[in-house]
Design a protein around this motif. Structure first.
Motif, PDB file in Angstrom:
ATOM      1  N   LEU A 144     100.880 -16.830  -6.750  1.00 51.83           N
ATOM      2  CA  LEU A 144      99.668 -16.703  -6.215  1.00 51.83           C
ATOM      3  C   LEU A 144      98.646 -15.949  -7.227  1.00 51.83           C
ATOM      4  O   LEU A 144      97.488 -16.749  -7.167  1.00 51.83           O
ATOM      5  CB  LEU A 144      99.562 -15.481  -4.968  1.00 51.83           C
ATOM      6  N   GLU A 145      98.910 -15.278  -8.189  1.00 47.84           N
ATOM      7  CA  GLU A 145      98.059 -14.593  -9.100  1.00 47.84           C
ATOM      8  C   GLU A 145      97.787 -15.974  -9.785  1.00 47.84           C
ATOM      9  O   GLU A 145      96.526 -16.044 -10.231  1.00 47.84           O
ATOM     10  CB  GLU A 145      98.672 -13.601  -9.843  1.00 47.84           C
ATOM     11  N   ALA A 146      98.712 -16.628 -10.392  1.00 47.09           N
ATOM     12  CA  ALA A 146      98.289 -17.815 -11.157  1.00 47.09           C
ATOM     13  C   ALA A 146      97.509 -18.915 -10.632  1.00 47.09           C
ATOM     14  O   ALA A 146      96.505 -19.410 -11.234  1.00 47.09           O
ATOM     15  CB  ALA A 146      99.557 -18.480 -11.686  1.00 47.09           C
ATOM     16  N   THR A 147      97.673 -18.940  -9.102  1.00 48.34           N
ATOM     17  CA  THR A 147      96.756 -19.762  -8.289  1.00 48.34           C
ATOM     18  C   THR A 147      95.510 -19.426  -8.271  1.00 48.34           C
ATOM     19  O   THR A 147      94.472 -20.108  -8.572  1.00 48.34           O
ATOM     20  CB  THR A 147      97.683 -19.897  -7.009  1.00 48.34           C
ATOM     21  N   LEU A 148      95.301 -18.191  -8.285  1.00 45.65           N
ATOM     22  CA  LEU A 148      93.874 -17.489  -7.881  1.00 45.65           C
ATOM     23  C   LEU A 148      93.088 -17.798  -9.404  1.00 45.65           C
ATOM     24  O   LEU A 148      92.051 -17.772  -9.231  1.00 45.65           O
ATOM     25  CB  LEU A 148      93.855 -16.079  -7.496  1.00 45.65           C
ATOM     26  N   ASP A 149      93.726 -17.168 -10.357  1.00 49.18           N
ATOM     27  CA  ASP A 149      93.391 -17.618 -11.799  1.00 49.18           C
ATOM     28  C   ASP A 149      92.625 -18.971 -11.798  1.00 49.18           C
ATOM     29  O   ASP A 149      91.603 -19.207 -12.278  1.00 49.18           O
ATOM     30  CB  ASP A 149      94.123 -17.107 -12.787  1.00 49.18           C
ATOM     31  N   ASP A 190     102.093  -5.793  -3.949  1.00 49.85           N
ATOM     32  CA  ASP A 190     101.506  -6.951  -3.975  1.00 49.85           C
ATOM     33  C   ASP A 190      99.921  -7.201  -3.679  1.00 49.85           C
ATOM     34  O   ASP A 190      99.323  -7.860  -4.468  1.00 49.85           O
ATOM     35  CB  ASP A 190     102.577  -7.771  -3.188  1.00 49.85           C
ATOM     36  N   ALA A 191      99.683  -6.521  -2.849  1.00 50.37           N
ATOM     37  CA  ALA A 191      98.290  -6.612  -2.095  1.00 50.37           C
ATOM     38  C   ALA A 191      97.452  -5.827  -3.335  1.00 50.37           C
ATOM     39  O   ALA A 191      96.219  -6.530  -3.530  1.00 50.37           O
ATOM     40  CB  ALA A 191      98.166  -5.767  -0.892  1.00 50.37           C
ATOM     41  N   GLU A 192      97.792  -5.003  -4.117  1.00 48.23           N
ATOM     42  CA  GLU A 192      97.047  -4.369  -5.259  1.00 48.23           C
ATOM     43  C   GLU A 192      96.818  -5.460  -6.272  1.00 48.23           C
ATOM     44  O   GLU A 192      96.010  -5.468  -7.065  1.00 48.23           O
ATOM     45  CB  GLU A 192      97.555  -3.193  -5.649  1.00 48.23           C
ATOM     46  N   ARG A 193      97.984  -6.229  -6.541  1.00 45.94           N
ATOM     47  CA  ARG A 193      98.100  -7.157  -7.567  1.00 45.94           C
ATOM     48  C   ARG A 193      96.812  -8.330  -7.216  1.00 45.94           C
ATOM     49  O   ARG A 193      96.282  -8.868  -8.294  1.00 45.94           O
ATOM     50  CB  ARG A 193      99.392  -7.905  -7.954  1.00 45.94           C
ATOM     51  N   ILE A 194      96.818  -8.741  -5.865  1.00 48.18           N
ATOM     52  CA  ILE A 194      95.974  -9.652  -5.491  1.00 48.18           C
ATOM     53  C   ILE A 194      94.528  -9.353  -5.361  1.00 48.18           C
ATOM     54  O   ILE A 194      93.601  -9.945  -5.942  1.00 48.18           O
ATOM     55  CB  ILE A 194      96.527 -10.163  -4.370  1.00 48.18           C
ATOM     56  N   GLU A 195      94.429  -7.969  -5.044  1.00 46.34           N
ATOM     57  CA  GLU A 195      93.081  -7.481  -5.089  1.00 46.34           C
ATOM     58  C   GLU A 195      92.246  -7.434  -6.441  1.00 46.34           C
ATOM     59  O   GLU A 195      91.289  -7.724  -6.558  1.00 46.34           O
ATOM     60  CB  GLU A 195      93.175  -6.123  -4.573  1.00 46.34           C
ATOM     61  N   ILE A 244      95.625 -17.929   2.313  1.00 47.25           N
ATOM     62  CA  ILE A 244      97.275 -17.942   1.930  1.00 47.25           C
ATOM     63  C   ILE A 244      98.059 -16.785   2.443  1.00 47.25           C
ATOM     64  O   ILE A 244      97.213 -15.625   2.300  1.00 47.25           O
ATOM     65  CB  ILE A 244      97.457 -17.917   0.225  1.00 47.25           C
ATOM     66  N   ILE A 245      99.018 -16.788   3.435  1.00 49.83           N
ATOM     67  CA  ILE A 245      99.483 -15.914   4.104  1.00 49.83           C
ATOM     68  C   ILE A 245     101.118 -15.513   3.034  1.00 49.83           C
ATOM     69  O   ILE A 245     101.875 -16.566   3.204  1.00 49.83           O
ATOM     70  CB  ILE A 245      99.879 -15.912   5.380  1.00 49.83           C
ATOM     71  N   GLU A 246     101.067 -14.487   2.445  1.00 50.90           N
ATOM     72  CA  GLU A 246     102.380 -14.439   1.885  1.00 50.90           C
ATOM     73  C   GLU A 246     103.446 -13.599   2.713  1.00 50.90           C
ATOM     74  O   GLU A 246     103.351 -12.497   3.180  1.00 50.90           O
ATOM     75  CB  GLU A 246     102.171 -13.446   0.449  1.00 50.90           C
ATOM     76  N   ASN A 247     104.389 -14.436   3.205  1.00 49.16           N
ATOM     77  CA  ASN A 247     105.201 -13.934   4.154  1.00 49.16           C
ATOM     78  C   ASN A 247     106.198 -12.935   3.600  1.00 49.16           C
ATOM     79  O   ASN A 247     106.442 -12.606   2.340  1.00 49.16           O
ATOM     80  CB  ASN A 247     105.975 -14.712   4.797  1.00 49.16           C
ATOM     81  N   VAL A 248     107.083 -12.161   4.407  1.00 47.70           N
ATOM     82  CA  VAL A 248     108.130 -11.179   3.821  1.00 47.70           C
ATOM     83  C   VAL A 248     109.046 -11.991   3.317  1.00 47.70           C
ATOM     84  O   VAL A 248     109.472 -12.979   3.720  1.00 47.70           O
ATOM     85  CB  VAL A 248     108.475 -10.230   5.136  1.00 47.70           C
ATOM     86  N   SER A 305     106.263 -23.300 -13.263  1.00 46.23           N
ATOM     87  CA  SER A 305     106.386 -22.209 -13.870  1.00 46.23           C
ATOM     88  C   SER A 305     105.054 -21.439 -14.012  1.00 46.23           C
ATOM     89  O   SER A 305     104.142 -21.850 -14.518  1.00 46.23           O
ATOM     90  CB  SER A 305     107.259 -22.139 -15.219  1.00 46.23           C
ATOM     91  N   SER A 306     104.893 -20.164 -13.125  1.00 44.88           N
ATOM     92  CA  SER A 306     103.739 -19.334 -13.327  1.00 44.88           C
ATOM     93  C   SER A 306     103.811 -18.926 -14.613  1.00 44.88           C
ATOM     94  O   SER A 306     102.584 -18.748 -14.967  1.00 44.88           O
ATOM     95  CB  SER A 306     104.058 -18.470 -11.994  1.00 44.88           C
ATOM     96  N   ARG A 307     104.518 -18.763 -15.432  1.00 48.57           N
ATOM     97  CA  ARG A 307     104.704 -18.214 -16.713  1.00 48.57           C
ATOM     98  C   ARG A 307     104.058 -18.816 -17.696  1.00 48.57           C
ATOM     99  O   ARG A 307     103.080 -18.663 -18.350  1.00 48.57           O
ATOM    100  CB  ARG A 307     105.956 -17.580 -17.105  1.00 48.57           C
ATOM    101  N   THR A 308     104.695 -20.341 -17.630  1.00 49.59           N
ATOM    102  CA  THR A 308     104.117 -21.178 -18.775  1.00 49.59           C
ATOM    103  C   THR A 308     103.172 -21.903 -18.374  1.00 49.59           C
ATOM    104  O   THR A 308     102.252 -22.766 -18.985  1.00 49.59           O
ATOM    105  CB  THR A 308     105.239 -22.168 -19.254  1.00 49.59           C
TER     106      THR A 308
END
Ligand code: MG
Ligand code: ZN
Length: 216
Positions: free
Chosen positions: A46-51, A71-76, A114-118, A195-198
């Motif tokens: 999600l973070e990589a997608t938002l970027d 996780d919500a703090e990371r997205i915020e 986007i809804i991140e489920n449990v 790969s969200s990292r690469t």
């Protein structure tokens, strides 16, 4: 008796999910329910997608978690609208929780929600949230037997993201086998190697999301 109870719960859920879906359609927002086991990399993707989609799509996020707001703090930090649902130990999101989270949500100002489920590979599949699309993540560190062992999670997926593919050389994960299992379990699903990292595969994944938002 228990069977009856479960089916009533799902019936009530379906009614609320249909209400959510109507609301999403009225607002012209595409909605993706993102699911996986814990630790498959949903929040990182999600973070990589938002970027990547910053300034291109107006995205909102609903974060489902058992207890914390981490996780919500990371997205915020990405500067998007995010609402946290704490399930207080509950192992899946349901349509009622999503409906409550939507109370102050500016749906009319969004292209994509986007809804991140449990993180859970069993029951989230049974609970329609009103989403138009389902995305399953399967990380290569989990092993490639998951689609056949947990087919209910995969069979309704519109997309499957094979995540952490940069780690394939350090695992026994067989990408070809995973993809041929997915072709049987989830023949409709688009499969992405990411790969969200690469950054590998992020463009294809983001193009898919953009296509959904354009059609909503
Ligand atoms: Mg997460
Ligand atoms: Zn559950």
């Amino acid at each position: 008796m228990k069977v009856t109870l479960v089916s009533n719960v799902l019936k009530v859920n379906q009614t609320l999910a249909n209400e959510n879906r109507d609301r999403f359609e009225r607002n012209g927002v595409a909605v993706v329910n993102m699911m996986s086991s814990p630790g498959a990399g949903k929040t990182t993707l999600l973070e990589a997608t938002l970027d990547r989609l910053a300034g291109k799509l107006r995205i909102g996020v609903i974060e489902g978690d058992l207890f914390t707001t981490r996780d919500a703090e990371r997205i915020e930090r990405k500067g998007v609208t995010v609402t946290q649902i704490n399930t207080e130990g509950g192992c899946h999101l349901d349509a009622n929780m999503v409906s409550a989270a939507l109370a102050d949500f500016p749906l009319d100002q969004l292209d994509l929600l986007i809804i991140e489920n449990v993180g859970n590979l069993v029951c989230p599949a049974e609970y329609d949230l009103g989403e138009g699309h389902r995305a399953m993540l399967l990380s290569v560190t989990e092993g490639n037997d998951k689609p056949v062992k947990y087919p209910r999670m995969f069979m309704k997926a519109d997309a499957v993201v094979l995540s952490k593919v940069d780690l394939v050389p350090y695992t026994d994960f067989d990408l070809g086998e995973a993809e041929s299992d997915l072709a049987k379990v989830a023949p409709e699903a688009r499969v992405f190697r990411v790969s969200s990292r690469t950054g590998e595969g992020l463009e294809e994944w983001c193009n898919w999301l953009t296509g959904l938002a354009k059609r909503a």
